[in-house]
Design an enzyme around this catalytic site. Structure first.
Site, PDB file in Angstrom:
ATOM      1  N   LYS A 270     -21.700  35.874  59.832  1.00  0.00           N
ATOM      2  CA  LYS A 270     -22.352  35.369  58.645  1.00  0.00           C
ATOM      3  C   LYS A 270     -22.613  36.732  57.834  1.00  0.00           C
ATOM      4  O   LYS A 270     -22.878  37.554  58.603  1.00  0.00           O
ATOM      5  CB  LYS A 270     -23.403  34.543  58.691  1.00  0.00           C
ATOM      6  CG  LYS A 270     -22.902  33.218  59.418  1.00  0.00           C
ATOM      7  CD  LYS A 270     -24.100  32.324  59.682  1.00  0.00           C
ATOM      8  CE  LYS A 270     -23.617  31.176  60.295  1.00  0.00           C
ATOM      9  NZ  LYS A 270     -23.349  31.576  61.826  1.00  0.00           N
TER      10      LYS A 270
ATOM     11  N   TYR B 189     -28.952  35.855  64.305  1.00  0.00           N
ATOM     12  CA  TYR B 189     -29.315  35.720  65.446  1.00  0.00           C
ATOM     13  C   TYR B 189     -30.023  36.800  66.275  1.00  0.00           C
ATOM     14  O   TYR B 189     -29.096  37.416  67.055  1.00  0.00           O
ATOM     15  CB  TYR B 189     -28.130  34.514  66.034  1.00  0.00           C
ATOM     16  CG  TYR B 189     -27.574  33.626  65.312  1.00  0.00           C
ATOM     17  CD1 TYR B 189     -28.452  33.062  64.307  1.00  0.00           C
ATOM     18  CD2 TYR B 189     -26.377  33.318  65.308  1.00  0.00           C
ATOM     19  CE1 TYR B 189     -28.073  31.850  63.499  1.00  0.00           C
ATOM     20  CE2 TYR B 189     -25.844  32.136  64.668  1.00  0.00           C
ATOM     21  CZ  TYR B 189     -26.761  31.520  63.840  1.00  0.00           C
ATOM     22  OH  TYR B 189     -26.202  30.555  62.916  1.00  0.00           O
TER      23      TYR B 189
ATOM     24  N   ASP C  53     -18.960  30.936  66.883  1.00  0.00           N
ATOM     25  CA  ASP C  53     -19.807  31.085  65.640  1.00  0.00           C
ATOM     26  C   ASP C  53     -21.077  32.140  65.907  1.00  0.00           C
ATOM     27  O   ASP C  53     -21.802  31.511  66.640  1.00  0.00           O
ATOM     28  CB  ASP C  53     -20.056  30.028  64.919  1.00  0.00           C
ATOM     29  CG  ASP C  53     -20.956  30.176  63.626  1.00  0.00           C
ATOM     30  OD1 ASP C  53     -20.340  30.569  62.635  1.00  0.00           O
ATOM     31  OD2 ASP C  53     -22.085  29.921  63.626  1.00  0.00           O
TER      32      ASP C  53
END
Length: 336
Positions: free
Chosen positions: A77, A51, A46
């Site tokens: 995401k 990030y 994931d």
């Protein structure tokens, strides 16, 4: 398709730390950690553009590029579009200010419209060096980043990202979508909608040994009734349950340090590792489909795998409940 049908196992790898969360991690250390996860048999990964402004995706992609694409499940995401230009001002990250100050310097646009969602998916595919994503989470449409404006962001996502991802799922481009958040309320709102329907959700930090009662009040009963599965993010509560000092992405307050001390005394008494207690607790709820701890050192991966397989005596869980360290209503392993 349910999450349990998609996910390749109950232990995955969360890559937020690979975006240089809290500290600057050398490239070789980051890549070795992903390789260690692969060598330990982990096949669920994931990540997110957020990030490190794309850094975690880039690092993960470097390693996975050499692996057979059909042999692992990949989730990322939407909600942040990483731009080519560099950020010149301090990032506006709500309660999470400074979280990725050591990441890429690129500016990020926080947007959940249909166009931004399409672009975010395309950009993630490029950074990851892959031709497809398995699961896409709608990221951070919650109070911790947007305060009183979070409902406005939720509406933007409902009419934008939710519909785009539903279409991509229906077209077979992705296998599933849902929300990836640190708060329960956006997921509760989504589950209350007639459409579109999510396949699952990634809830970070809200179903751990240190914080689970709120999720059990409304969200998890709703999810269980609708057959919607949960991926548990942040099972170590930002690191405090894995020997670190952070809780909720900040230095842990005294009351949390005291509670972890009580928990550690209990695990020591029963010869159990705190990591085993943390992971196995998070997976004991019927809605939990997988848990995705993060790591920045290869040795941590072996610890996680061992923690999941560790035999924890029923007496530990019984005493854990008796001491009030978990909710009386929380499901425990072995039915304790």
């Amino acid at each position: 398709m349910s999450l349990t049908e998609i996910l390749p196992g109950r232990l995955g790898f969360g890559t937020a730390p690979l975006g240089n969360m809290f500290r600057a991690i050398p490239d070789d250390e980051a890549l070795a950690t992903v390789e260690a996860a692969w060598d330990q048999g982990i096949r669920l990964y994931d990540t997110a553009p957020f990030y490190g402004a794309g850094l975690a995706e880039e690092r993960l992609g470097q390693v996975l590029a050499g692996k057979p694409r059909d042999s692992y499940v990949l989730s990322t995401k939407v909600g942040r579009v990483v731009l080519d230009e560099h950020e010149t001002a301090a990032r506006e990250l709500g309660e999470k200010g400074g979280l990725f100050e050591h990441g890429n310097p690129n500016r990020m646009v926080h947007e959940w419209t249909a166009d931004a969602t399409e672009r975010s998916v395309e950009d993630s595919l490029k950074r990851l060096g892959t031709d497809r994503l398995d699961i896409v989470w709608v990221h951070d449409i919650a109070q911790d980043f947007h305060g009183d404006l979070w409902l406005q962001k939720f509406e933007e996502a409902r009419t934008g990202a939710f519909r785009v991802l539903s279409r991509l799922r229906d077209e077979g481009v992705i296998k599933a979508w849902g929300l990836g958040v640190n708060k329960t309320e956006p997921i509760e709102l989504t589950l209350a909608l007639d459409e579109p329907r999510p396949d699952g959700f990634l809830l970070a930090g809200r179903y751990t040994l240190l914080d689970h009662e709120h999720a059990m009040e409304r969200l998890l009963p709703m999810a269980q009734e609708q057959g919607v599965g949960m991926v548990v993010g942040g099972p170590y509560s930002s690191g405090i349950l894995a020997g670190g000092t952070h809780f909720e992405y900040q230095q842990a307050p005294p009351e949390i340090v005291e509670r972890v001390g009580r928990l550690k005394a209990l695990t020591d008494r029963h010869g159990v590792s705190v990591k085993a207690a943390a992971l196995q607790f998070s997976l004991a709820h019927p809605v939990s489909a997988a848990v995705i701890p993060g790591a920045t050192r290869p040795s941590r991966i072996a610890e996680d795998v061992a923690a999941l397989d560790e035999t924890v005596p029923a007496a530990f869980w019984t005493e854990l409940r008796a001491t009030g360290l978990v909710s009386p209503a929380a499901p425990l392993p072995q039915g304790a």
